[in-house]
Write a protein that holds these residues in place. Structure first.
Motif, PDB file in Angstrom:
ATOM      1  N   MET A   1     -31.798  17.668  49.559  1.00 20.19           N
ATOM      2  CA  MET A   1     -31.089  16.485  49.132  1.00 20.19           C
ATOM      3  C   MET A   1     -32.076  15.321  49.033  1.00 20.19           C
ATOM      4  SD  MET A   1     -27.699  14.792  50.728  1.00 20.19           S
ATOM      5  CE  MET A   1     -28.174  13.895  52.174  1.00 20.19           C
ATOM      6  N   ALA A   2     -32.108  14.669  47.900  1.00 17.84           N
ATOM      7  CA  ALA A   2     -32.997  13.527  47.690  1.00 17.84           C
ATOM      8  C   ALA A   2     -32.477  12.318  48.454  1.00 17.84           C
ATOM      9  CB  ALA A   2     -33.099  13.204  46.213  1.00 17.84           C
ATOM     10  N   THR A   3     -33.396  11.552  48.984  1.00 14.38           N
ATOM     11  CA  THR A   3     -33.046  10.353  49.734  1.00 14.38           C
ATOM     12  C   THR A   3     -33.710   9.150  49.091  1.00 14.38           C
ATOM     13  OG1 THR A   3     -32.956  11.641  51.770  1.00 14.38           O
ATOM     14  CG2 THR A   3     -33.141   9.281  52.012  1.00 14.38           C
ATOM     15  N   THR A   4     -32.982   8.065  49.016  1.00 11.08           N
ATOM     16  CA  THR A   4     -33.539   6.811  48.522  1.00 11.08           C
ATOM     17  C   THR A   4     -33.994   6.000  49.722  1.00 11.08           C
ATOM     18  OG1 THR A   4     -32.025   6.854  46.659  1.00 11.08           O
ATOM     19  CG2 THR A   4     -33.062   4.746  47.161  1.00 11.08           C
ATOM     20  N   THR A   5     -35.254   5.571  49.727  1.00 13.21           N
ATOM     21  CA  THR A   5     -35.771   4.798  50.858  1.00 13.21           C
ATOM     22  C   THR A   5     -35.331   3.342  50.757  1.00 13.21           C
ATOM     23  OG1 THR A   5     -37.829   4.136  49.778  1.00 13.21           O
ATOM     24  CG2 THR A   5     -37.833   6.274  50.943  1.00 13.21           C
ATOM     25  N   LEU A   6     -35.424   2.654  51.859  1.00 17.97           N
ATOM     26  CA  LEU A   6     -35.151   1.219  51.864  1.00 17.97           C
ATOM     27  C   LEU A   6     -36.133   0.480  50.962  1.00 17.97           C
ATOM     28  CD1 LEU A   6     -34.372   0.664  55.652  1.00 17.97           C
ATOM     29  CD2 LEU A   6     -32.738   0.649  53.745  1.00 17.97           C
ATOM     30  N   ARG A   7     -37.345   0.973  50.873  1.00 18.62           N
ATOM     31  CA  ARG A   7     -38.339   0.370  49.965  1.00 18.62           C
ATOM     32  C   ARG A   7     -37.864   0.469  48.524  1.00 18.62           C
ATOM     33  NH1 ARG A   7     -43.010  -1.146  51.698  1.00 18.62           N
ATOM     34  NH2 ARG A   7     -44.026  -0.865  49.681  1.00 18.62           N
ATOM     35  N   GLN A   8     -37.354   1.635  48.146  1.00 26.26           N
ATOM     36  CA  GLN A   8     -36.855   1.811  46.785  1.00 26.26           C
ATOM     37  C   GLN A   8     -35.630   0.928  46.530  1.00 26.26           C
ATOM     38  OE1 GLN A   8     -36.448   6.036  47.202  1.00 26.26           O
ATOM     39  NE2 GLN A   8     -38.299   6.469  46.007  1.00 26.26           N
ATOM     40  N   LEU A   9     -34.726   0.866  47.492  1.00 28.30           N
ATOM     41  CA  LEU A   9     -33.533   0.036  47.334  1.00 28.30           C
ATOM     42  C   LEU A   9     -33.877  -1.433  47.167  1.00 28.30           C
ATOM     43  CD1 LEU A   9     -31.163   1.705  49.964  1.00 28.30           C
ATOM     44  CD2 LEU A   9     -30.918   1.762  47.459  1.00 28.30           C
ATOM     45  N   ASN A  10     -35.008  -1.852  47.768  1.00 28.74           N
ATOM     46  CA  ASN A  10     -35.459  -3.240  47.664  1.00 28.74           C
ATOM     47  C   ASN A  10     -36.462  -3.457  46.533  1.00 28.74           C
ATOM     48  OD1 ASN A  10     -34.345  -4.984  49.985  1.00 28.74           O
ATOM     49  ND2 ASN A  10     -34.861  -3.050  50.993  1.00 28.74           N
ATOM     50  N   SER A  11     -36.720  -2.416  45.758  1.00 28.50           N
ATOM     51  CA  SER A  11     -37.668  -2.470  44.634  1.00 28.50           C
ATOM     52  C   SER A  11     -39.057  -2.956  45.057  1.00 28.50           C
ATOM     53  CB  SER A  11     -37.121  -3.368  43.510  1.00 28.50           C
ATOM     54  OG  SER A  11     -35.897  -2.859  43.040  1.00 28.50           O
ATOM     55  N   PHE A  12     -39.514  -2.515  46.244  1.00 27.28           N
ATOM     56  CA  PHE A  12     -40.858  -2.854  46.688  1.00 27.28           C
ATOM     57  C   PHE A  12     -41.887  -2.073  45.871  1.00 27.28           C
ATOM     58  CE2 PHE A  12     -39.289  -3.770  51.284  1.00 27.28           C
ATOM     59  CZ  PHE A  12     -38.840  -5.021  50.897  1.00 27.28           C
ATOM     60  N   ASP A  13     -43.039  -2.669  45.670  1.00 26.12           N
ATOM     61  CA  ASP A  13     -44.135  -2.045  44.945  1.00 26.12           C
ATOM     62  C   ASP A  13     -44.639  -0.833  45.736  1.00 26.12           C
ATOM     63  OD1 ASP A  13     -46.375  -1.386  43.461  1.00 26.12           O
ATOM     64  OD2 ASP A  13     -47.352  -3.335  43.695  1.00 26.12           O
ATOM     65  N   GLU A  14     -44.700   0.313  45.084  1.00 25.63           N
ATOM     66  CA  GLU A  14     -45.144   1.541  45.742  1.00 25.63           C
ATOM     67  C   GLU A  14     -46.599   1.898  45.392  1.00 25.63           C
ATOM     68  OE1 GLU A  14     -43.486   3.185  48.055  1.00 25.63           O
ATOM     69  OE2 GLU A  14     -41.725   1.904  47.867  1.00 25.63           O
ATOM     70  N   THR A  15     -47.308   0.971  44.768  1.00 27.99           N
ATOM     71  CA  THR A  15     -48.710   1.223  44.414  1.00 27.99           C
ATOM     72  C   THR A  15     -49.566   1.167  45.669  1.00 27.99           C
ATOM     73  OG1 THR A  15     -48.316   0.086  42.315  1.00 27.99           O
ATOM     74  CG2 THR A  15     -50.623   0.474  42.952  1.00 27.99           C
ATOM     75  N   PRO A  16     -50.354   2.216  45.932  1.00 31.90           N
ATOM     76  CA  PRO A  16     -51.248   2.160  47.093  1.00 31.90           C
ATOM     77  C   PRO A  16     -52.270   1.032  46.957  1.00 31.90           C
ATOM     78  CG  PRO A  16     -51.127   4.392  46.195  1.00 31.90           C
ATOM     79  CD  PRO A  16     -50.460   3.478  45.207  1.00 31.90           C
ATOM     80  N   ALA A  17     -52.746   0.557  48.075  1.00 33.77           N
ATOM     81  CA  ALA A  17     -53.791  -0.468  48.086  1.00 33.77           C
ATOM     82  C   ALA A  17     -55.077   0.090  47.497  1.00 33.77           C
ATOM     83  CB  ALA A  17     -54.031  -0.944  49.513  1.00 33.77           C
TER      84      ALA A  17
END
Length: 194
Positions: free
Chosen positions: A1-17
């Motif tokens: 089952m796929a899970t949506t993270t809180l980061r995704q729900l908040n549209s945070f940037d997922e680009t690594p440093a």
């Protein structure tokens, strides 16, 4: 089952440093974790990846901050930083007393002074000082990326679900999942940084 993270729900940037635009924080790479009661599973591989990170950071001209836990007497052999990832002249150091290296230290000031919002974290233990320092970075307005293979931990006892212990890999993975849930980005290796 796929899970949506809180980061995704908040549209945070997922680009690594990227090393060119981040401060590198090496957490508790201390000798005490290489043997005896506190020996971590896979510490040698984590140190090797930490060494790659440190060399890449130096080559990129990134600010590097070394963190030590004073609970291990930083002047003793056990409390010293492992030689392969030890600081050189000009690199900064922070001595902490709790798992979150931002708490009651000048780490936030040092990162702010370096002028980069992104921080790259690696070190010991994944489920303690790496996890809580990632949280501290997030709460201080910094954007953490954790290099998974440059971190390590150990098996721990539990009575949950009738188990007697949880192995180190499960604890490591669980801590990194917690980072991924809200606090930051996790990449497998130094080669996966932006």
């Amino acid at each position: 089952m796929a899970t949506t993270t809180l980061r995704q729900l908040n549209s945070f940037d997922e680009t690594p440093a990227s090393l060119a635009d981040a401060t590198v924080i090496l957490i508790d790479f201390q000798n005490t974790y290489t043997g005896g009661t506190m020996e971590l599973d896979g510490y040698a591989a984590a140190v090797a990846e930490g060494k790659k990170l440190l060399e890449a950071a130096r080559a990129a001209g990134a600010t590097v901050i070394h963190v030590q836990d004073k609970g291990y007497d930083v002047d003793s052999e056990g409390g010293k930083i492992i030689a392969d990832v030890a600081p050189i002249d000009g690199e900064l150091s922070v001595i902490k007393s709790v798992p979150n290296a931002y708490h009651n230290t000048n780490l936030a000031e040092l990162v702010d002074k370096a002028g980069k919002k992104d921080v790259i974290l690696a070190g010991f233990m994944t489920n303690m000082c790496v996890l809580f320092t990632a949280q501290g970075a997030f709460l201080n307005g910094h954007r953490p990326t954790v290099v998974a293979q440059a971190c390590a931990t150990r098996a721990l006892p539990t009575t949950a679900a009738g188990q007697h212990h949880i192995d180190a890999q499960q604890i490591h993975d669980g801590a990194l999942a917690t980072v991924t849930e809200l606090y930051g980005v996790v990449v497998p290796t130094v080669g996966d940084l932006a």
